[in-house]
Design a protein around this motif. Structure first.
Motif, short mmCIF file in Angstrom:
data_model
loop_
_atom_site.label_atom_id
_atom_site.label_comp_id
_atom_site.label_asym_id
_atom_site.label_seq_id
_atom_site.Cartn_x
_atom_site.Cartn_y
_atom_site.Cartn_z
N ALA A 34 1.09 -1.20 0.06
CA ALA A 34 -0.44 0.12 0.73
C ALA A 34 0.79 1.19 -0.20
CB ALA A 34 -0.58 -0.16 1.22
N ASP A 35 1.96 1.34 0.93
CA ASP A 35 2.64 2.48 0.60
C ASP A 35 3.39 2.59 -0.53
OD1 ASP A 35 2.20 2.63 3.14
OD2 ASP A 35 3.54 1.92 4.46
N ARG A 36 4.06 1.03 -0.87
CA ARG A 36 4.85 1.42 -2.91
C ARG A 36 3.64 2.26 -3.61
NH1 ARG A 36 8.76 2.82 -5.55
NH2 ARG A 36 8.69 1.09 -7.74
N ALA A 37 2.31 1.18 -3.71
CA ALA A 37 1.43 2.19 -3.83
C ALA A 37 1.14 3.62 -4.18
CB ALA A 37 0.14 1.68 -4.26
N GLU A 38 1.22 3.77 -3.34
CA GLU A 38 0.90 5.84 -2.41
C GLU A 38 2.20 6.24 -2.91
OE1 GLU A 38 1.13 8.73 0.89
OE2 GLU A 38 0.52 6.41 1.52
N SER A 39 3.56 5.97 -3.10
CA SER A 39 4.97 6.11 -3.53
C SER A 39 4.84 5.91 -4.53
CB SER A 39 6.03 5.03 -2.97
OG SER A 39 6.70 5.80 -3.50
N ILE A 40 4.44 5.20 -5.76
CA ILE A 40 4.26 5.51 -7.40
C ILE A 40 3.28 6.80 -7.54
CG2 ILE A 40 3.40 4.24 -9.04
CD1 ILE A 40 4.45 1.83 -7.98
N ALA A 41 2.50 6.63 -6.69
CA ALA A 41 1.87 7.67 -7.35
C ALA A 41 1.65 9.00 -6.56
CB ALA A 41 0.43 7.40 -6.89
N ARG A 42 2.83 9.36 -6.26
CA ARG A 42 3.13 10.55 -5.57
C ARG A 42 4.14 11.20 -6.22
NH1 ARG A 42 2.30 13.08 -0.43
NH2 ARG A 42 1.57 11.10 -0.05
N ALA A 43 4.79 9.61 -7.17
CA ALA A 43 6.18 10.53 -8.03
C ALA A 43 5.80 10.68 -9.86
CB ALA A 43 7.18 9.26 -7.82
N VAL A 44 4.27 10.92 -10.02
CA VAL A 44 3.54 11.20 -11.12
C VAL A 44 3.15 13.22 -10.76
CG1 VAL A 44 1.49 10.91 -12.19
CG2 VAL A 44 2.08 9.58 -11.13
N ASP A 45 3.56 13.62 -12.12
CA ASP A 45 3.58 14.85 -12.25
C ASP A 45 2.31 15.23 -12.45
OD1 ASP A 45 6.11 15.26 -13.09
OD2 ASP A 45 6.28 15.66 -14.94
N GLY A 46 2.14 15.98 -11.88
CA GLY A 46 0.46 17.08 -11.60
C GLY A 46 -0.11 16.58 -10.34
N VAL A 47 0.23 15.56 -9.58
CA VAL A 47 -0.22 15.33 -8.40
C VAL A 47 0.29 15.39 -6.87
CG1 VAL A 47 0.02 13.03 -6.90
CG2 VAL A 47 -0.53 12.67 -8.73
N SER A 48 -0.86 16.32 -6.37
CA SER A 48 -0.57 17.41 -5.79
C SER A 48 -0.96 16.89 -4.13
CB SER A 48 -1.79 18.30 -5.81
OG SER A 48 -3.37 18.47 -5.59
N SER A 49 -1.65 16.06 -3.26
CA SER A 49 -1.43 14.40 -2.78
C SER A 49 -2.11 13.58 -3.00
CB SER A 49 -2.54 15.35 -1.58
OG SER A 49 -3.67 15.78 -1.94
N ILE A 50 -2.68 12.39 -1.94
CA ILE A 50 -2.62 11.28 -2.03
C ILE A 50 -3.80 10.79 -0.48
CG2 ILE A 50 -1.84 8.41 -2.41
CD1 ILE A 50 -0.82 10.53 -4.91
N ASP A 51 -4.83 10.50 -1.24
CA ASP A 51 -5.67 9.81 -0.45
C ASP A 51 -5.70 8.28 -0.31
OD1 ASP A 51 -7.34 9.84 1.61
OD2 ASP A 51 -9.07 9.66 0.33
N ASN A 52 -5.06 7.57 0.31
CA ASN A 52 -5.10 6.17 0.49
C ASN A 52 -5.56 5.79 1.06
OD1 ASN A 52 -3.26 3.68 -0.45
ND2 ASN A 52 -1.66 3.83 0.75
N GLN A 53 -6.46 5.11 0.26
CA GLN A 53 -7.96 4.24 0.55
C GLN A 53 -7.76 3.03 0.97
OE1 GLN A 53 -11.18 5.58 -0.33
NE2 GLN A 53 -10.72 8.13 -0.04
N LEU A 54 -6.17 2.02 0.25
CA LEU A 54 -5.98 0.86 0.14
C LEU A 54 -6.47 -0.53 1.36
CD1 LEU A 54 -2.88 1.22 -2.44
CD2 LEU A 54 -5.26 0.13 -3.06
N ALA A 55 -7.08 -1.13 0.96
CA ALA A 55 -7.34 -1.93 2.93
C ALA A 55 -6.23 -2.68 2.34
CB ALA A 55 -8.67 -2.23 3.19
N VAL A 56 -6.05 -3.12 3.57
CA VAL A 56 -4.58 -4.05 4.13
C VAL A 56 -5.73 -5.26 4.37
CG1 VAL A 56 -2.64 -4.29 4.88
CG2 VAL A 56 -2.95 -2.17 4.65
#
Length: 86
Positions: free
Chosen positions: A60-82
């Motif tokens: 879940a943290d890796r998915a957030e890290s990948i998304a955060r690195a995309v141009d234009g992303v201002s914030s992440i709401d990580n709702q992935l259930a573990v």
């Protein structure tokens, strides 16, 4: 005339958000720790929401890290259930 400008800006924002979502999805796909997972990516105003499930917190943290690195992303709401460990 201002209403036309507002409509055009809103349309441009939706296109930007769609591009961000597409870029996040394309970067999540080849990641080995996330392969086979169904992750929904929704973007609004540059804010990305990740929904679905992950096998563990690290994924879940890796998915957030990948998304955060995309141009234009201002914030992440990580709702992935573990997934719970049996």
């Amino acid at each position: 005339k201002q209403a036309t400008v507002n409509v055009a800006e809103a349309a441009a924002d939706k296109v930007k958000d769609a591009v961000i979502s597409s870029n996040v999805k394309s970067r999540l796909g080849p990641e080995p720790s996330l392969s086979g997972l169904v992750i929904t990516v929704d973007t609004q105003g540059g804010r990305v929401a990740l929904r679905g499930s992950a096998p563990d917190r690290a994924a879940a943290d890796r998915a957030e890290s990948i998304a955060r690195a995309v141009d234009g992303v201002s914030s992440i709401d990580n709702q992935l259930a573990v997934a719970a460990k049996p």
